[in-house]
Design a protein around this motif. Structure first.
Motif, PDB file in Angstrom:
ATOM      1  N   PRO A 103      59.930 -47.108  -0.992  1.00  0.00           N
ATOM      2  CA  PRO A 103      58.648 -47.618  -1.082  1.00  0.00           C
ATOM      3  C   PRO A 103      58.000 -46.838  -2.506  1.00  0.00           C
ATOM      4  O   PRO A 103      58.285 -45.899  -2.704  1.00  0.00           O
ATOM      5  CB  PRO A 103      57.848 -47.386   0.073  1.00  0.00           C
ATOM      6  CG  PRO A 103      58.163 -46.354   0.781  1.00  0.00           C
ATOM      7  CD  PRO A 103      59.871 -46.018   0.305  1.00  0.00           C
ATOM      8  N   THR A 104      57.131 -47.913  -2.916  1.00  0.00           N
ATOM      9  CA  THR A 104      56.268 -47.103  -4.065  1.00  0.00           C
ATOM     10  C   THR A 104      54.868 -46.493  -3.644  1.00  0.00           C
ATOM     11  O   THR A 104      54.356 -47.429  -3.001  1.00  0.00           O
ATOM     12  CB  THR A 104      56.284 -48.019  -5.232  1.00  0.00           C
ATOM     13  OG1 THR A 104      57.555 -48.079  -5.730  1.00  0.00           O
ATOM     14  CG2 THR A 104      55.430 -47.263  -6.335  1.00  0.00           C
ATOM     15  N   ILE A 105      54.794 -45.262  -3.660  1.00  0.00           N
ATOM     16  CA  ILE A 105      53.362 -44.964  -3.239  1.00  0.00           C
ATOM     17  C   ILE A 105      52.395 -44.547  -4.469  1.00  0.00           C
ATOM     18  O   ILE A 105      52.603 -43.803  -5.243  1.00  0.00           O
ATOM     19  CB  ILE A 105      53.534 -43.652  -2.460  1.00  0.00           C
ATOM     20  CG1 ILE A 105      54.720 -43.657  -1.558  1.00  0.00           C
ATOM     21  CG2 ILE A 105      52.384 -43.250  -1.779  1.00  0.00           C
ATOM     22  CD1 ILE A 105      54.960 -44.547  -0.459  1.00  0.00           C
ATOM     23  N   GLY A 106      51.478 -45.259  -4.438  1.00  0.00           N
ATOM     24  CA  GLY A 106      50.344 -45.280  -5.372  1.00  0.00           C
ATOM     25  C   GLY A 106      49.537 -43.910  -5.198  1.00  0.00           C
ATOM     26  O   GLY A 106      48.991 -43.470  -3.931  1.00  0.00           O
ATOM     27  N   ILE A 107      49.278 -42.782  -6.361  1.00  0.00           N
ATOM     28  CA  ILE A 107      48.534 -41.840  -6.010  1.00  0.00           C
ATOM     29  C   ILE A 107      47.359 -41.805  -6.946  1.00  0.00           C
ATOM     30  O   ILE A 107      47.574 -41.888  -8.272  1.00  0.00           O
ATOM     31  CB  ILE A 107      49.405 -40.500  -6.404  1.00  0.00           C
ATOM     32  CG1 ILE A 107      50.783 -40.633  -5.465  1.00  0.00           C
ATOM     33  CG2 ILE A 107      48.318 -39.143  -6.310  1.00  0.00           C
ATOM     34  CD1 ILE A 107      51.495 -39.427  -5.938  1.00  0.00           C
ATOM     35  N   ILE A 108      46.068 -41.801  -6.400  1.00  0.00           N
ATOM     36  CA  ILE A 108      44.766 -41.900  -7.307  1.00  0.00           C
ATOM     37  C   ILE A 108      44.031 -40.344  -6.883  1.00  0.00           C
ATOM     38  O   ILE A 108      43.780 -40.298  -5.736  1.00  0.00           O
ATOM     39  CB  ILE A 108      44.217 -42.690  -7.079  1.00  0.00           C
ATOM     40  CG1 ILE A 108      45.042 -44.182  -7.224  1.00  0.00           C
ATOM     41  CG2 ILE A 108      43.032 -42.969  -8.139  1.00  0.00           C
ATOM     42  CD1 ILE A 108      44.120 -45.558  -6.950  1.00  0.00           C
TER      43      ILE A 108
ATOM     44  N   VAL B 215      48.946 -46.655  -0.613  1.00  0.00           N
ATOM     45  CA  VAL B 215      48.176 -46.150  -1.557  1.00  0.00           C
ATOM     46  C   VAL B 215      47.602 -44.874  -1.073  1.00  0.00           C
ATOM     47  O   VAL B 215      47.258 -44.889   0.122  1.00  0.00           O
ATOM     48  CB  VAL B 215      47.231 -47.085  -2.119  1.00  0.00           C
ATOM     49  CG1 VAL B 215      45.960 -46.281  -3.100  1.00  0.00           C
ATOM     50  CG2 VAL B 215      47.559 -48.051  -2.781  1.00  0.00           C
ATOM     51  N   ILE B 216      47.813 -43.705  -1.725  1.00  0.00           N
ATOM     52  CA  ILE B 216      47.040 -42.395  -1.248  1.00  0.00           C
ATOM     53  C   ILE B 216      45.804 -42.277  -2.381  1.00  0.00           C
ATOM     54  O   ILE B 216      46.196 -41.978  -3.588  1.00  0.00           O
ATOM     55  CB  ILE B 216      48.108 -41.199  -1.200  1.00  0.00           C
ATOM     56  CG1 ILE B 216      49.096 -41.537  -0.437  1.00  0.00           C
ATOM     57  CG2 ILE B 216      47.251 -39.953  -0.797  1.00  0.00           C
ATOM     58  CD1 ILE B 216      50.218 -40.470  -0.498  1.00  0.00           C
ATOM     59  N   THR B 217      44.620 -41.754  -1.601  1.00  0.00           N
ATOM     60  CA  THR B 217      43.568 -41.344  -2.670  1.00  0.00           C
ATOM     61  C   THR B 217      43.375 -39.872  -2.175  1.00  0.00           C
ATOM     62  O   THR B 217      43.741 -39.234  -0.975  1.00  0.00           O
ATOM     63  CB  THR B 217      42.543 -42.017  -2.965  1.00  0.00           C
ATOM     64  OG1 THR B 217      41.855 -42.123  -1.380  1.00  0.00           O
ATOM     65  CG2 THR B 217      42.455 -43.384  -3.081  1.00  0.00           C
ATOM     66  N   THR B 218      42.972 -38.964  -3.133  1.00  0.00           N
ATOM     67  CA  THR B 218      42.481 -37.558  -2.829  1.00  0.00           C
ATOM     68  C   THR B 218      41.111 -37.499  -3.071  1.00  0.00           C
ATOM     69  O   THR B 218      40.729 -37.777  -4.270  1.00  0.00           O
ATOM     70  CB  THR B 218      43.492 -36.653  -3.155  1.00  0.00           C
ATOM     71  OG1 THR B 218      42.871 -35.274  -3.037  1.00  0.00           O
ATOM     72  CG2 THR B 218      43.999 -36.562  -4.685  1.00  0.00           C
ATOM     73  N   GLY B 219      40.299 -36.977  -2.265  1.00  0.00           N
ATOM     74  CA  GLY B 219      39.032 -36.758  -2.946  1.00  0.00           C
ATOM     75  C   GLY B 219      37.868 -37.997  -2.522  1.00  0.00           C
ATOM     76  O   GLY B 219      38.433 -39.028  -2.061  1.00  0.00           O
ATOM     77  N   GLY B 220      36.754 -37.432  -2.258  1.00  0.00           N
ATOM     78  CA  GLY B 220      35.656 -38.534  -2.098  1.00  0.00           C
ATOM     79  C   GLY B 220      35.795 -39.293  -0.709  1.00  0.00           C
ATOM     80  O   GLY B 220      35.109 -40.557  -0.571  1.00  0.00           O
ATOM     81  N   VAL B 221      36.112 -38.713   0.462  1.00  0.00           N
ATOM     82  CA  VAL B 221      36.001 -39.155   1.700  1.00  0.00           C
ATOM     83  C   VAL B 221      34.920 -38.757   2.680  1.00  0.00           C
ATOM     84  O   VAL B 221      34.931 -38.893   3.754  1.00  0.00           O
ATOM     85  CB  VAL B 221      37.595 -39.336   2.340  1.00  0.00           C
ATOM     86  CG1 VAL B 221      38.550 -40.259   1.886  1.00  0.00           C
ATOM     87  CG2 VAL B 221      38.261 -37.731   2.358  1.00  0.00           C
ATOM     88  N   SER B 222      34.372 -37.669   2.249  1.00  0.00           N
ATOM     89  CA  SER B 222      33.503 -37.109   2.984  1.00  0.00           C
ATOM     90  C   SER B 222      32.165 -37.650   2.988  1.00  0.00           C
ATOM     91  O   SER B 222      32.138 -38.905   2.530  1.00  0.00           O
ATOM     92  CB  SER B 222      33.432 -35.593   2.560  1.00  0.00           C
ATOM     93  OG  SER B 222      32.593 -34.762   3.681  1.00  0.00           O
ATOM     94  N   VAL B 223      31.052 -37.021   3.224  1.00  0.00           N
ATOM     95  CA  VAL B 223      29.784 -37.621   3.104  1.00  0.00           C
ATOM     96  C   VAL B 223      28.841 -37.187   1.940  1.00  0.00           C
ATOM     97  O   VAL B 223      27.398 -37.673   2.162  1.00  0.00           O
ATOM     98  CB  VAL B 223      28.846 -36.884   4.376  1.00  0.00           C
ATOM     99  CG1 VAL B 223      29.832 -37.512   5.550  1.00  0.00           C
ATOM    100  CG2 VAL B 223      28.697 -35.618   4.615  1.00  0.00           C
ATOM    101  N   GLY B 224      29.403 -36.845   1.139  1.00  0.00           N
ATOM    102  CA  GLY B 224      28.454 -36.413  -0.190  1.00  0.00           C
ATOM    103  C   GLY B 224      28.262 -37.692  -0.948  1.00  0.00           C
ATOM    104  O   GLY B 224      28.459 -38.873  -0.684  1.00  0.00           O
TER     105      GLY B 224
END
Ligand SMILES: Nc1nc2c(c(=O)[nH]1)N[C@H]1C(S)=C(S)[C@@H](COP(=O)(O)OP(=O)(O)OC[C@H]3O[C@@H](n4cnc5c(N)ncnc54)[C@H](O)[C@@H]3O)O[C@H]1N2
Ligand code: MOO
Ligand code: MG
Length: 429
Positions: free
Chosen positions: A186-191, A255-264
């Motif tokens: 599979p192709t995994i998108g990373i942002i 799709v995988i993202t990193t960051g921006g998942v908390s409450v800021g």
């Protein structure tokens, strides 16, 4: 008002992800390109191995019964009627007091039932006849490698879902699998998201850091055997992020993202999930690091929101993304393997959530040991590089002392496990 998130157990979060598991398509690849792929069908022996009785030594093939009276004092003479190397067969029928000079790997001639090594005979020539002198008795079957002793025709040697390693590749070749059925990659998108992120080629600037997670995730994806598609790092801007995610969802399987998942104020992932109409599977897990790891589903497609904190990002991938990808690729052992070992150092950190301490394994006198490495904070990047395991400190305990037994999750293991690590639920959520 800040929304309060309700944590769920690690195992519950894994289950929620795996409720959406699916097998990707099967493709047929050349044996040259099958390394580390997962077998989509079992590997079956279509013939015996070896396919014929053969000699495991360079020597002479003969009939054991002819050696009955041989001894050091009374050596017996055999006439050498032919010579064969591996790949050759003799057309001669071996008779009484006859031998065929045979090399390792050659098929045993008709009539012969044993082999004697070159070193154990005396050779001579008499009137143009080649003779050998034998000083010992042999039994039928002595020094033979028998047809089918390695593998018997029709046997399933490797089950489907096993990752192809060098030994399995050797078997594929042995049984003529010049083309191999495997799970498609599979192709995994990373942002990577964050207005603070610079590339590895950039000079540092005030307030900024270089993105490490994007590269770490590329590596983690490659280790599952999947492909990645890397998108440009995305500033913390709702519109930009929304469009980047929409594109990635269209172009990739996962799709995988990193960051921006908390409450800021600039953690936009929760808002984007809503905008996309995605169903949130979870956004709080009783674990450290990785407590804010999120996962959402859109039309059967999964979107993993990993933490921006490097250690949390790393752990989130290992627990939730990796098994999903490996299952997709037809692995039957998609989870990280775990063992029990002894702690080499105190770890006095009481904690309500299960803590996964980056650690280093060692083996001494047959026992497994582990000790923490680096700083145990989820924002830390160095400890990931030094770790080859995660030491589990169960939630609700008062910390560890040297000599305690602990669950240890292996990070550099290739085999995997059919079941995920599961917490004992010592505390309440
Ligand atoms: N009031 C609260 N604050 C925080 C909570 C909370 O529950 N309440 N959770 C903390 C936990 S736990 C974590 S983990 C982090 C998660 O943060 P985010 O996933 O929202 O990530 P960011 O805010 O974008 O960044 C966090 C941290 O990581 C650095 N970062 C981000 N991306 C990268 C990257 N690609 N490479 C390297 N480092 C990266 C970023 O600069 C930040 O330092 O939230 C806590 N806060
Ligand atoms: O998710 Mo945070 O990493 O728990 O530390
Ligand atoms: Mg944040």
């Amino acid at each position: 008002m800040l929304e309060r998130r309700k944590p769920i157990w690690v195992k519950e979060a894994i289950d929620k992800v795996m409720e959406h598991k699916k097998r990707g398509e099967v493709e047929t690849v050349s044996i040259h390109d099958c390394d580390e792929r997962y077998l989509a069908s079992p590997l079956i022996a279509d013939h015996d191995v070896p396919p014929f009785d053969r000699s495991p030594y360079d020597g002479f093939a003969l009939r054991a019964r002819d050696t009955k009276n041989a001894s050091r004092e009374h050596p017996l003479l055999f006439e050498v009627i032919d010579e064969i190397g591996a790949g050759q067969v003799t057309l001669k029928q071996l008779g009484s007091m006859e031998a065929v000079r045979i090399m390792t790997g050659a098929q045993i001639p008709e009539g012969a039932d044993c082999v004697i090594m070159l070193e154990l005979v005396n050779e001579r020539n008499e009137n143009g006849r080649k003779l050998i002198e034998i000083k010992r008795q042999l039994q039928p079957g002595d020094n033979l490698s028998f047809q089918g002793e390695d593998a018997q025709k029709g046997t399933e040697l490797i089950g489907k879902g096993v990752q192809i390693n060098p030994g399995i590749k050797a078997l594929l070749a042995t049984f003529g699998y010049s083309r191999v059925k495997v799970g498609k990659k599979p192709t995994i998108g990373i942002i990577a998201t964050g207005s603070e992120l610079l590339g590895p080629e950039d000079e540092l600037e005030p307030g900024k850091i270089r993105d490490s997670n994007g590269y770490m995730l590329q590596s983690q994806v490659l280790r599952t055997g999947a492909l990645y598609k890397r998108y440009e790092n995305c500033a913390d801007d709702l519109e930009t992020l929304y469009h980047a995610l929409k594109t990635a969802l269209e172009e990739c399987d996962i799709v995988i993202t990193t960051g921006g998942v908390s409450v800021g104020d600039f953690d936009y992932m929760p808002e984007i999930y809503k905008r996309l109409g995605a169903k949130l599977l979870f956004n709080k897990i009783a674990m450290r690091p990785g407590s804010v790891t999120s996962c959402a589903e859109i039309n059967g497609q999964l979107l993993f929101g990993l933490s921006g904190n490097p250690s949390a990002c790393y752990v989130g991938f290992e627990f939730f993304v990796k098994p999903y990808i490996r299952y997709w690729m037809h692995s039957e052992l998609p989870y990280n393997r775990f063992v029990t070992g002894e702690l080499k150092a105190d770890f006095p950190k009481p904690n309500p959530f299960s803590r996964f301490i980056r650690g280093k394994l060692s083996y001494e006198e047959g026992k497994i040991f582990a000790e923490p490495v680096g700083l145990d904070k989820s924002g830390v990047v160095t400890s990931i590089a030094w770790a080859d395991c995660l030491i589990v400190l169960p939630g609700g305990t008062r910390g560890y002392q040297k000599g305690d037994q602990a669950d240890i999750i292996l990070l550099e293991d290739r085999q995997g496990s059919g079941v995920p690590w599961q917490e004992k639920k010592l505390s309440k959520l």
